[in-house]
Design a protein around this motif. Structure first.
Motif, PDB file in Angstrom:
ATOM      1  N   LEU A   7       0.812  -1.223   0.000  1.00 48.51           N
ATOM      2  CA  LEU A   7       0.000   0.000   0.000  1.00 48.51           C
ATOM      3  C   LEU A   7       0.842   1.267   0.000  1.00 48.51           C
ATOM      4  CD1 LEU A   7      -2.890  -0.950   2.437  1.00 48.51           C
ATOM      5  CD2 LEU A   7      -3.104  -0.382   0.011  1.00 48.51           C
ATOM      6  N   ILE A   8       2.123   1.158   0.367  1.00 48.60           N
ATOM      7  CA  ILE A   8       2.986   2.338   0.312  1.00 48.60           C
ATOM      8  C   ILE A   8       3.133   2.763  -1.149  1.00 48.60           C
ATOM      9  CG2 ILE A   8       5.254   3.281   0.856  1.00 48.60           C
ATOM     10  CD1 ILE A   8       3.614   2.494   3.319  1.00 48.60           C
ATOM     11  N   GLY A   9       2.776   3.993  -1.427  1.00 51.15           N
ATOM     12  CA  GLY A   9       2.810   4.505  -2.794  1.00 51.15           C
ATOM     13  C   GLY A   9       1.470   4.475  -3.492  1.00 51.15           C
ATOM     14  N   ALA A  10       0.481   3.770  -2.908  1.00 53.04           N
ATOM     15  CA  ALA A  10      -0.867   3.747  -3.484  1.00 53.04           C
ATOM     16  C   ALA A  10      -1.563   5.078  -3.207  1.00 53.04           C
ATOM     17  CB  ALA A  10      -1.682   2.599  -2.889  1.00 53.04           C
ATOM     18  N   THR A  11      -2.560   5.398  -4.014  1.00 54.16           N
ATOM     19  CA  THR A  11      -3.337   6.617  -3.824  1.00 54.16           C
ATOM     20  C   THR A  11      -4.657   6.280  -3.145  1.00 54.16           C
ATOM     21  OG1 THR A  11      -2.369   7.752  -5.721  1.00 54.16           O
ATOM     22  CG2 THR A  11      -4.515   8.538  -4.966  1.00 54.16           C
ATOM     23  N   LEU A  12      -4.948   6.964  -2.049  1.00 52.30           N
ATOM     24  CA  LEU A  12      -6.197   6.791  -1.290  1.00 52.30           C
ATOM     25  C   LEU A  12      -7.013   8.071  -1.388  1.00 52.30           C
ATOM     26  CD1 LEU A  12      -8.060   5.371   0.802  1.00 52.30           C
ATOM     27  CD2 LEU A  12      -6.592   6.364   2.580  1.00 52.30           C
ATOM     28  N   LEU A  13      -8.234   7.935  -1.902  1.00 50.55           N
ATOM     29  CA  LEU A  13      -9.143   9.074  -2.013  1.00 50.55           C
ATOM     30  C   LEU A  13     -10.470   8.744  -1.364  1.00 50.55           C
ATOM     31  CD1 LEU A  13      -8.642  10.094  -5.773  1.00 50.55           C
ATOM     32  CD2 LEU A  13      -7.419  10.983  -3.773  1.00 50.55           C
ATOM     33  N   VAL A  14     -11.082   9.741  -0.735  1.00 54.39           N
ATOM     34  CA  VAL A  14     -12.434   9.637  -0.211  1.00 54.39           C
ATOM     35  C   VAL A  14     -13.201  10.836  -0.757  1.00 54.39           C
ATOM     36  CG1 VAL A  14     -13.896   9.476   1.833  1.00 54.39           C
ATOM     37  CG2 VAL A  14     -11.576   8.536   1.894  1.00 54.39           C
ATOM     38  N   ASP A  15     -14.167  10.581  -1.635  1.00 51.97           N
ATOM     39  CA  ASP A  15     -14.882  11.656  -2.335  1.00 51.97           C
ATOM     40  C   ASP A  15     -13.910  12.588  -3.040  1.00 51.97           C
ATOM     41  OD1 ASP A  15     -17.597  11.053  -1.947  1.00 51.97           O
ATOM     42  OD2 ASP A  15     -17.583  11.903   0.068  1.00 51.97           O
ATOM     43  N   GLY A  16     -12.860  12.009  -3.622  1.00 48.91           N
ATOM     44  CA  GLY A  16     -11.899  12.787  -4.391  1.00 48.91           C
ATOM     45  C   GLY A  16     -10.847  13.498  -3.573  1.00 48.91           C
ATOM     46  N   VAL A  17     -10.871  13.329  -2.260  1.00 42.10           N
ATOM     47  CA  VAL A  17      -9.924  13.998  -1.372  1.00 42.10           C
ATOM     48  C   VAL A  17      -8.935  12.972  -0.830  1.00 42.10           C
ATOM     49  CG1 VAL A  17      -9.645  15.307   0.769  1.00 42.10           C
ATOM     50  CG2 VAL A  17     -11.617  15.738  -0.717  1.00 42.10           C
ATOM     51  N   GLY A  18      -7.643  13.279  -0.872  1.00 33.92           N
ATOM     52  CA  GLY A  18      -6.666  12.345  -0.313  1.00 33.92           C
ATOM     53  C   GLY A  18      -5.293  12.523  -0.924  1.00 33.92           C
ATOM     54  N   GLY A  19      -4.563  11.405  -1.029  1.00 34.43           N
ATOM     55  CA  GLY A  19      -3.205  11.482  -1.545  1.00 34.43           C
ATOM     56  C   GLY A  19      -2.524  10.133  -1.525  1.00 34.43           C
ATOM     57  N   VAL A  20      -1.207  10.165  -1.472  1.00 38.16           N
ATOM     58  CA  VAL A  20      -0.384   8.960  -1.577  1.00 38.16           C
ATOM     59  C   VAL A  20      -0.067   8.407  -0.187  1.00 38.16           C
ATOM     60  CG1 VAL A  20       1.843   8.054  -2.347  1.00 38.16           C
ATOM     61  CG2 VAL A  20       0.593   9.689  -3.764  1.00 38.16           C
ATOM     62  N   VAL A  21      -0.309   7.120  -0.010  1.00 39.45           N
ATOM     63  CA  VAL A  21      -0.031   6.463   1.268  1.00 39.45           C
ATOM     64  C   VAL A  21       1.485   6.377   1.471  1.00 39.45           C
ATOM     65  CG1 VAL A  21      -0.278   4.336   2.607  1.00 39.45           C
ATOM     66  CG2 VAL A  21      -2.157   5.102   1.112  1.00 39.45           C
ATOM     67  N   VAL A  48      -4.748  -3.522   8.004  1.00 41.64           N
ATOM     68  CA  VAL A  48      -3.647  -2.571   7.863  1.00 41.64           C
ATOM     69  C   VAL A  48      -4.129  -1.199   8.309  1.00 41.64           C
ATOM     70  CG1 VAL A  48      -2.093  -1.410   6.250  1.00 41.64           C
ATOM     71  CG2 VAL A  48      -2.622  -3.834   5.945  1.00 41.64           C
ATOM     72  N   LEU A  49      -3.449  -0.620   9.277  1.00 39.07           N
ATOM     73  CA  LEU A  49      -3.737   0.746   9.708  1.00 39.07           C
ATOM     74  C   LEU A  49      -3.038   1.712   8.752  1.00 39.07           C
ATOM     75  CD1 LEU A  49      -4.704   2.893  11.800  1.00 39.07           C
ATOM     76  CD2 LEU A  49      -2.517   2.511  12.983  1.00 39.07           C
ATOM     77  N   ILE A  50      -3.801   2.666   8.222  1.00 29.98           N
ATOM     78  CA  ILE A  50      -3.208   3.711   7.377  1.00 29.98           C
ATOM     79  C   ILE A  50      -2.770   4.843   8.303  1.00 29.98           C
ATOM     80  CG2 ILE A  50      -3.512   5.222   5.391  1.00 29.98           C
ATOM     81  CD1 ILE A  50      -3.800   2.230   4.765  1.00 29.98           C
ATOM     82  N   ARG A  51      -1.468   5.034   8.416  1.00 30.92           N
ATOM     83  CA  ARG A  51      -0.939   6.000   9.389  1.00 30.92           C
ATOM     84  C   ARG A  51      -0.736   7.398   8.810  1.00 30.92           C
ATOM     85  NH1 ARG A  51       0.398   5.302  14.366  1.00 30.92           N
ATOM     86  NH2 ARG A  51       1.477   7.298  14.174  1.00 30.92           N
ATOM     87  N   ALA A  52      -0.374   7.495   7.528  1.00 36.29           N
ATOM     88  CA  ALA A  52      -0.093   8.818   6.969  1.00 36.29           C
ATOM     89  C   ALA A  52      -0.172   8.788   5.457  1.00 36.29           C
ATOM     90  CB  ALA A  52       1.288   9.311   7.406  1.00 36.29           C
ATOM     91  N   ILE A  53      -0.562   9.916   4.881  1.00 36.15           N
ATOM     92  CA  ILE A  53      -0.543  10.098   3.430  1.00 36.15           C
ATOM     93  C   ILE A  53       0.093  11.444   3.109  1.00 36.15           C
ATOM     94  CG2 ILE A  53      -2.631   8.704   3.069  1.00 36.15           C
ATOM     95  CD1 ILE A  53      -4.117  11.342   2.481  1.00 36.15           C
ATOM     96  N   GLU A  54       0.588  11.547   1.900  1.00 37.70           N
ATOM     97  CA  GLU A  54       1.002  12.840   1.360  1.00 37.70           C
ATOM     98  C   GLU A  54      -0.202  13.445   0.659  1.00 37.70           C
ATOM     99  OE1 GLU A  54       3.781  14.798  -2.166  1.00 37.70           O
ATOM    100  OE2 GLU A  54       4.200  12.760  -1.463  1.00 37.70           O
ATOM    101  N   PRO A  55      -0.788  14.520   1.181  1.00 38.59           N
ATOM    102  CA  PRO A  55      -1.999  15.074   0.568  1.00 38.59           C
ATOM    103  C   PRO A  55      -1.720  15.657  -0.812  1.00 38.59           C
ATOM    104  CG  PRO A  55      -1.190  16.521   2.304  1.00 38.59           C
ATOM    105  CD  PRO A  55      -0.356  15.281   2.354  1.00 38.59           C
ATOM    106  N   GLN A  56      -2.524  15.246  -1.789  1.00 36.78           N
ATOM    107  CA  GLN A  56      -2.325  15.725  -3.159  1.00 36.78           C
ATOM    108  C   GLN A  56      -3.618  16.149  -3.838  1.00 36.78           C
ATOM    109  OE1 GLN A  56      -0.267  12.613  -5.314  1.00 36.78           O
ATOM    110  NE2 GLN A  56       1.707  13.109  -4.405  1.00 36.78           N
ATOM    111  N   MET A  73      -2.258  25.303   9.678  1.00 35.63           N
ATOM    112  CA  MET A  73      -1.454  24.107   9.919  1.00 35.63           C
ATOM    113  C   MET A  73      -0.424  23.901   8.804  1.00 35.63           C
ATOM    114  SD  MET A  73      -2.835  20.290  10.734  1.00 35.63           S
ATOM    115  CE  MET A  73      -3.427  20.883  12.310  1.00 35.63           C
ATOM    116  N   ARG A  74       0.773  23.438   9.200  1.00 35.94           N
ATOM    117  CA  ARG A  74       1.797  23.140   8.201  1.00 35.94           C
ATOM    118  C   ARG A  74       1.325  22.023   7.285  1.00 35.94           C
ATOM    119  NH1 ARG A  74       7.221  21.516  11.011  1.00 35.94           N
ATOM    120  NH2 ARG A  74       5.758  20.029  11.952  1.00 35.94           N
ATOM    121  N   ASP A  75       1.711  22.097   6.016  1.00 34.06           N
ATOM    122  CA  ASP A  75       1.301  21.087   5.046  1.00 34.06           C
ATOM    123  C   ASP A  75       1.655  19.679   5.522  1.00 34.06           C
ATOM    124  OD1 ASP A  75       0.286  23.011   3.400  1.00 34.06           O
ATOM    125  OD2 ASP A  75       1.894  22.908   1.918  1.00 34.06           O
ATOM    126  N   ARG A  76       2.864  19.489   6.064  1.00 31.36           N
ATOM    127  CA  ARG A  76       3.317  18.151   6.436  1.00 31.36           C
ATOM    128  C   ARG A  76       2.518  17.565   7.595  1.00 31.36           C
ATOM    129  NH1 ARG A  76       5.445  16.458  10.480  1.00 31.36           N
ATOM    130  NH2 ARG A  76       6.338  14.705   9.333  1.00 31.36           N
TER     131      ARG A  76
END
Length: 197
Positions: free
Chosen positions: A20-34, A90-98, A112-115
């Motif tokens: 799942l690392i590197g996969a893209t996770l979206l919920v209603d079009g909102v999200g980013g890369v795991v 699998v717990l999803i702990r963090a994504i890079e928002p895109q 809030m800082r982007d990171r």
């Protein structure tokens, strides 16, 4: 983006957590890369499923590729993806928002800082609008989209965070040197995916 096939989720939970690392996770079009995950299964003392099925963890014993969402500290939600062996997720702990950054900022705070927007399971769920209403939902159906990444990123492995039982087990996986991780990996625990094979 092409959704991950249903048979992806029936694999061993540690394999899914790394894949799942590197996969893209979206919920209603909102999200980013795991960029960070953790693996849990029924034989793991740190897992919610370790003591057996309960009303709270019932989704962990349901179909693979569905969400297990729970609340912690009475405040935050955590998103897990159920895998093939009953009681594993699998717990999803963090994504890079895109995607949908404006909506993420509206939910998380403009200053809030982007990171920090999606660095941590509770922050991630707040940013993506995930709550208990998503518990048991299929990751292969709207509003979810989980799609494979374009390439396999370098993966690091280390101990999980925020647990007291079986904390030493190396079942936390992350994109090597990603600035979007919830917490850096300890240098003495880091191993590449190839080293773990």
């Amino acid at each position: 983006m092409t959704p991950l096939p249903p048979d992806f989720y029936v694999q061993d939970v540690d394999r899914v957590a790394q894949a799942l690392i590197g996969a893209t996770l979206l919920v209603d079009g909102v999200g980013g890369v795991v960029v960070e995950t953790e693996a849990y299964d029924v034989a793991d003392p740190a897992s919610h499923s370790f003591a057996g099925r309960t009303p709270r963890n019932a989704a962990m014993f349901g179909p693979a590729g569905h969400a297990y969402v729970y609340r912690i500290y009475g405040l935050h939600y955590c998103l897990n993806i159920v895998c093939g062996t009953p009681g594993s997720a699998v717990l999803i702990r963090a994504i890079e928002p895109q995607h949908g950054i404006e909506r993420i900022r509206a939910r998380r705070g403009i200053t809030m800082r982007d990171r920090d927007l999606c660095a941590g399971p509770g922050r991630l769920c707040a940013a993506l609008g995930i709550d208990l209403a998503r518990d048991g939902a299929s990751l292969s159906s709207p509003p979810f989209l989980l799609a494979a990444g374009a390439s396999a990123p370098p993966i690091v492995t280390g101990p999980r965070i925020g647990i007291t039982r079986a904390a030493e087990r190396p079942r936390r996986f992350g994109w090597m040197q990603s600035p979007w991780l919830s917490r850096p990996f300890p240098a003495d625990h880091i191993a590449t995916q190839q080293d773990q094979a």
